[in-house]
Design a protein around this motif. Sequence first.
Motif, PDB file in Angstrom:
ATOM      1  N   TRP A  42       0.852  -1.192   0.000  1.00  0.00           N
ATOM      2  CA  TRP A  42       0.000   0.000   0.000  1.00  0.00           C
ATOM      3  C   TRP A  42       0.895   1.253   0.000  1.00  0.00           C
ATOM      4  CZ3 TRP A  42      -5.463  -0.275   0.665  1.00  0.00           C
ATOM      5  CH2 TRP A  42      -5.960  -1.535   0.970  1.00  0.00           C
ATOM      6  N   GLY A  43       0.354   2.371  -0.508  1.00  0.00           N
ATOM      7  CA  GLY A  43       1.104   3.624  -0.473  1.00  0.00           C
ATOM      8  C   GLY A  43       1.329   4.088   0.960  1.00  0.00           C
ATOM      9  N   TYR A  45       3.266   3.142   3.393  1.00  0.00           N
ATOM     10  CA  TYR A  45       3.038   2.036   4.331  1.00  0.00           C
ATOM     11  C   TYR A  45       4.338   1.358   4.772  1.00  0.00           C
ATOM     12  CZ  TYR A  45      -0.841  -0.835   6.207  1.00  0.00           C
ATOM     13  OH  TYR A  45      -1.798  -1.436   7.015  1.00  0.00           O
ATOM     14  N   ASP A 220      -4.215   8.411  -0.599  1.00  0.00           N
ATOM     15  CA  ASP A 220      -3.328   8.823   0.489  1.00  0.00           C
ATOM     16  C   ASP A 220      -3.264  10.336   0.686  1.00  0.00           C
ATOM     17  OD1 ASP A 220      -2.528   6.318   1.417  1.00  0.00           O
ATOM     18  OD2 ASP A 220      -1.200   6.078  -0.302  1.00  0.00           O
ATOM     19  N   ASP A 265      -3.852  -6.264   7.764  1.00  0.00           N
ATOM     20  CA  ASP A 265      -3.037  -6.367   6.538  1.00  0.00           C
ATOM     21  C   ASP A 265      -1.851  -7.302   6.811  1.00  0.00           C
ATOM     22  OD1 ASP A 265      -4.694  -4.655   5.219  1.00  0.00           O
ATOM     23  OD2 ASP A 265      -3.447  -2.889   5.496  1.00  0.00           O
ATOM     24  N   TYR A 301       0.409   3.305  11.793  1.00  0.00           N
ATOM     25  CA  TYR A 301      -0.645   2.286  11.966  1.00  0.00           C
ATOM     26  C   TYR A 301      -0.351   1.446  13.209  1.00  0.00           C
ATOM     27  CZ  TYR A 301      -3.215   3.421   7.798  1.00  0.00           C
ATOM     28  OH  TYR A 301      -4.013   4.072   6.888  1.00  0.00           O
TER      29      TYR A 301
HETATM   30  C1  N2P Z   1      -1.971   2.951   4.033  1.00  0.00           C
HETATM   31  C2  N2P Z   1      -3.106   2.099   3.686  1.00  0.00           C
HETATM   32  C3  N2P Z   1      -3.693   1.336   4.803  1.00  0.00           C
HETATM   33  C4  N2P Z   1      -4.440   0.186   4.335  1.00  0.00           C
HETATM   34  N1  N2P Z   1      -1.810   4.045   3.169  1.00  0.00           N
HETATM   35  C5  N2P Z   1      -5.603  -0.260   5.118  1.00  0.00           C
HETATM   36  N2  N2P Z   1      -5.881  -1.576   4.786  1.00  0.00           N
END
Ligand code: N2P
Length: 358
Positions: A42-43, A45, A220, A265, A301
């Motif tokens: 994912w961007g 991330y 994003d 994820d 996150y």
């Molecule tokens: C981060 C994307 C988070 C993904 N830019 C959520 N599943």
Amino acid sequence: MKALNRSFLIILVVSVVLLIVINRLNAAQGFSGDNTLTVYNWGDYIDPDVIQQFEEETGITVIYETFDSNEAMMTKIEQGGTTYDIAVPSEYTIEKMKEEDLLFELDHDKIPNLQYIDDRFLNLPFDENNRYSTPYFWGTVGIIFNPELLPEGMEITGWHDLWDPRLENQILLVDGAREIIGMGLNTLGYSLNDTNPEHLYETLDQLEKLTPNIRAIVGDENKMLMVNNEAAVAVGWSGDAADIMWENEAMDYVVPEVGSNLWFDNFVIPKTAKNIEGAHEFINFMLDPEISAQNTEYVSYSTPNKEALKYMPEEMVNDERFYPDAALTDKLEVYENLGKENLAFYNELFLQFKMYRK
Ligand code: N2P
């Protein structure tokens, strides 16, 4: 005869030397399967420093590419023609990828750092015994808001608040079919895994009524727009909220208790992989507690790595908005694999909703 043998030997030696030289050259330029690792994530991330540390430690060159939805990622892998060694799908997509035989099984002997993952993130229904995946980050979907930009006296506690006419042109929505259709379903009191067409059409109607309040449907860039006070409210993922709050403490994040999404994820090794050994090395490296702590601080996150929490700032780990307890997570739903047709229907409705805006 002897002369023939000699020329054969010379040709053989020259060929072997040539092969070695070509191989070395390729390796030095990152063309050899063994010496490069293609990561599809994912961007925004991963901490770029972590990639660099991995490269320095292993001598493997990382080729890094990003996606912005599970659907985009899976389509690319399904189509073939790519050489991704690592991908990072959410749970329902892992189920789909397993069904379509797109994943290699993991060799747990090569991922000893799996021991640092909190038990509650292991052996989840989408991948029993973590045969194909290991946890990376987890989080929720919720409402990010800037109290300073809200109309006088307005509070945001749940999905219904988004339809308040005072929020005209003030809302950013994350560009994800599951996220937004799921939010609409939850607003109407349905499950975010509902596949009843009547409920889904009702959801489309409800979402179309939100149109006057929508400023933009974004990826994003929602973080940048919120930080720059371009909108008062955004529907998005918890880690983006944490990142935004890092920039501006006045911001807040709420997960509507009536229902929302809890997601996980995970790292997988797709069948497109050319460097399976390196992919295991990468996963193990990323699960190292100190690396995971560094990466989590950068990405914002929530980490499933219980050992990493010890290396992180307390105010981050103790923030219940991002490390919610079971009382909240029990009320949330994980996206289920709805099957190809239902997912196509979700995507179609989401597209209709986006076109209705124009
Ligand atoms: C981060 C994307 C988070 C993904 N830019 C959520 N599943």
